[in-house]
Design a protein around this motif. Structure first.
Motif, PDB file in Angstrom:
ATOM      1  N   SER A   1      29.394   6.150  53.962  1.00 43.29           N
ATOM      2  CA  SER A   1      30.012   5.136  54.829  1.00 43.29           C
ATOM      3  C   SER A   1      30.165   5.616  56.267  1.00 43.29           C
ATOM      4  CB  SER A   1      31.376   4.736  54.278  1.00 43.29           C
ATOM      5  OG  SER A   1      32.255   5.840  54.256  1.00 43.29           O
ATOM      6  N   ARG A   2      30.006   6.907  56.542  1.00 38.89           N
ATOM      7  CA  ARG A   2      30.119   7.439  57.900  1.00 38.89           C
ATOM      8  C   ARG A   2      28.783   7.423  58.647  1.00 38.89           C
ATOM      9  NH1 ARG A   2      34.673   8.583  60.425  1.00 38.89           N
ATOM     10  NH2 ARG A   2      33.749  10.410  61.336  1.00 38.89           N
ATOM     11  N   LYS A   3      27.701   7.040  57.993  1.00 37.47           N
ATOM     12  CA  LYS A   3      26.376   7.106  58.600  1.00 37.47           C
ATOM     13  C   LYS A   3      26.289   6.246  59.861  1.00 37.47           C
ATOM     14  CE  LYS A   3      21.501   6.606  57.684  1.00 37.47           C
ATOM     15  NZ  LYS A   3      20.462   6.319  56.723  1.00 37.47           N
ATOM     16  N   GLN A   4      26.819   5.049  59.821  1.00 44.49           N
ATOM     17  CA  GLN A   4      26.751   4.149  60.975  1.00 44.49           C
ATOM     18  C   GLN A   4      27.514   4.742  62.166  1.00 44.49           C
ATOM     19  OE1 GLN A   4      28.375   0.291  60.288  1.00 44.49           O
ATOM     20  NE2 GLN A   4      27.480  -0.587  62.122  1.00 44.49           N
ATOM     21  N   ASP A   5      28.655   5.360  61.913  1.00 40.05           N
ATOM     22  CA  ASP A   5      29.417   5.983  62.992  1.00 40.05           C
ATOM     23  C   ASP A   5      28.627   7.110  63.644  1.00 40.05           C
ATOM     24  OD1 ASP A   5      31.562   4.299  62.451  1.00 40.05           O
ATOM     25  OD2 ASP A   5      32.502   5.758  61.101  1.00 40.05           O
ATOM     26  N   TYR A   6      27.974   7.934  62.835  1.00 42.47           N
ATOM     27  CA  TYR A   6      27.201   9.045  63.376  1.00 42.47           C
ATOM     28  C   TYR A   6      25.966   8.566  64.127  1.00 42.47           C
ATOM     29  CZ  TYR A   6      30.163  12.155  60.681  1.00 42.47           C
ATOM     30  OH  TYR A   6      31.235  12.832  60.172  1.00 42.47           O
ATOM     31  N   GLU A   7      25.355   7.493  63.684  1.00 41.34           N
ATOM     32  CA  GLU A   7      24.208   6.946  64.407  1.00 41.34           C
ATOM     33  C   GLU A   7      24.636   6.415  65.767  1.00 41.34           C
ATOM     34  OE1 GLU A   7      22.424   4.132  61.767  1.00 41.34           O
ATOM     35  OE2 GLU A   7      21.382   5.678  60.634  1.00 41.34           O
ATOM     36  N   LYS A   8      25.798   5.776  65.837  1.00 36.11           N
ATOM     37  CA  LYS A   8      26.308   5.282  67.113  1.00 36.11           C
ATOM     38  C   LYS A   8      26.617   6.450  68.049  1.00 36.11           C
ATOM     39  CE  LYS A   8      29.856   2.446  66.958  1.00 36.11           C
ATOM     40  NZ  LYS A   8      31.174   1.805  67.111  1.00 36.11           N
ATOM     41  N   LEU A   9      27.224   7.506  67.537  1.00 35.12           N
ATOM     42  CA  LEU A   9      27.540   8.674  68.350  1.00 35.12           C
ATOM     43  C   LEU A   9      26.275   9.389  68.835  1.00 35.12           C
ATOM     44  CD1 LEU A   9      30.520  10.146  66.312  1.00 35.12           C
ATOM     45  CD2 LEU A   9      30.622   9.056  68.550  1.00 35.12           C
ATOM     46  N   ALA A  10      25.219   9.349  68.045  1.00 34.19           N
ATOM     47  CA  ALA A  10      23.979  10.019  68.418  1.00 34.19           C
ATOM     48  C   ALA A  10      23.321   9.373  69.631  1.00 34.19           C
ATOM     49  CB  ALA A  10      23.015  10.024  67.246  1.00 34.19           C
ATOM     50  N   HIS A  11      23.603   8.105  69.889  1.00 37.11           N
ATOM     51  CA  HIS A  11      22.964   7.381  70.988  1.00 37.11           C
ATOM     52  C   HIS A  11      23.797   7.356  72.264  1.00 37.11           C
ATOM     53  CE1 HIS A  11      19.543   5.971  68.707  1.00 37.11           C
ATOM     54  NE2 HIS A  11      20.364   5.770  67.695  1.00 37.11           N
ATOM     55  N   ILE A  12      24.949   7.997  72.287  1.00 32.02           N
ATOM     56  CA  ILE A  12      25.800   7.966  73.477  1.00 32.02           C
ATOM     57  C   ILE A  12      25.085   8.565  74.689  1.00 32.02           C
ATOM     58  CG2 ILE A  12      27.868   8.981  74.516  1.00 32.02           C
ATOM     59  CD1 ILE A  12      29.299   8.517  71.905  1.00 32.02           C
ATOM     60  N   ALA A  13      24.472   9.713  74.528  1.00 30.04           N
ATOM     61  CA  ALA A  13      23.795  10.362  75.657  1.00 30.04           C
ATOM     62  C   ALA A  13      22.625   9.524  76.145  1.00 30.04           C
ATOM     63  CB  ALA A  13      23.330  11.747  75.259  1.00 30.04           C
ATOM     64  N   LEU A  14      21.890   8.927  75.226  1.00 28.05           N
ATOM     65  CA  LEU A  14      20.743   8.110  75.622  1.00 28.05           C
ATOM     66  C   LEU A  14      21.194   6.839  76.323  1.00 28.05           C
ATOM     67  CD1 LEU A  14      18.609   8.493  72.398  1.00 28.05           C
ATOM     68  CD2 LEU A  14      18.354   9.719  74.554  1.00 28.05           C
ATOM     69  N   ASP A  15      22.259   6.223  75.852  1.00 23.42           N
ATOM     70  CA  ASP A  15      22.765   5.002  76.482  1.00 23.42           C
ATOM     71  C   ASP A  15      23.305   5.287  77.878  1.00 23.42           C
ATOM     72  OD1 ASP A  15      22.090   3.589  74.226  1.00 23.42           O
ATOM     73  OD2 ASP A  15      24.119   3.609  73.390  1.00 23.42           O
ATOM     74  N   ALA A  16      23.965   6.409  78.060  1.00 27.85           N
ATOM     75  CA  ALA A  16      24.490   6.773  79.379  1.00 27.85           C
ATOM     76  C   ALA A  16      23.354   7.055  80.351  1.00 27.85           C
ATOM     77  CB  ALA A  16      25.387   7.995  79.263  1.00 27.85           C
ATOM     78  N   GLU A  17      22.260   7.594  79.859  1.00 27.27           N
ATOM     79  CA  GLU A  17      21.112   7.886  80.714  1.00 27.27           C
ATOM     80  C   GLU A  17      20.426   6.606  81.174  1.00 27.27           C
ATOM     81  OE1 GLU A  17      17.062   9.862  79.559  1.00 27.27           O
ATOM     82  OE2 GLU A  17      18.645  11.387  79.647  1.00 27.27           O
ATOM     83  N   ARG A  18      20.432   5.586  80.358  1.00 26.49           N
ATOM     84  CA  ARG A  18      19.764   4.324  80.688  1.00 26.49           C
ATOM     85  C   ARG A  18      20.553   3.459  81.662  1.00 26.49           C
ATOM     86  NH1 ARG A  18      18.659   3.023  74.536  1.00 26.49           N
ATOM     87  NH2 ARG A  18      17.135   4.645  74.129  1.00 26.49           N
ATOM     88  N   GLN A  19      21.873   3.619  81.693  1.00 29.02           N
ATOM     89  CA  GLN A  19      22.703   2.793  82.559  1.00 29.02           C
ATOM     90  C   GLN A  19      22.550   3.260  84.013  1.00 29.02           C
ATOM     91  OE1 GLN A  19      26.657   3.094  81.065  1.00 29.02           O
ATOM     92  NE2 GLN A  19      26.259   1.780  79.309  1.00 29.02           N
ATOM     93  N   PRO A  20      22.422   2.311  84.926  1.00 30.28           N
ATOM     94  CA  PRO A  20      22.307   2.711  86.334  1.00 30.28           C
ATOM     95  C   PRO A  20      23.635   3.260  86.859  1.00 30.28           C
ATOM     96  CG  PRO A  20      22.409   0.332  86.150  1.00 30.28           C
ATOM     97  CD  PRO A  20      22.349   0.891  84.740  1.00 30.28           C
TER      98      PRO A  20
END
Length: 50
Positions: free
Chosen positions: A26-45
């Motif tokens: 049940s924690r898999k979705q939380d870890y997948e969201k956390l894994a994309h934090i750095a990538l999402d911050a890089e994409r934002q202007p």
């Protein structure tokens, strides 16, 4: 039973409990969201860059 054996048993049970809590399905979705934090911050202007 000596205190050393008791402490070893307590820490082993605590380790197993934490390991189960971290790897439960049940924690898999939380870890997948956390894994994309750095990538999402890089994409934002940036606000100061235009």
């Amino acid at each position: 039973m000596s205190y050393h054996a008791l402490f070893t048993l307590v820490f082993f049970v605590a380790f197993m409990a934490m390991t189960f809590w971290v790897y439960r399905p049940s924690r898999k979705q939380d870890y997948e969201k956390l894994a994309h934090i750095a990538l999402d911050a890089e994409r934002q202007p940036k606000g100061d860059e235009q």
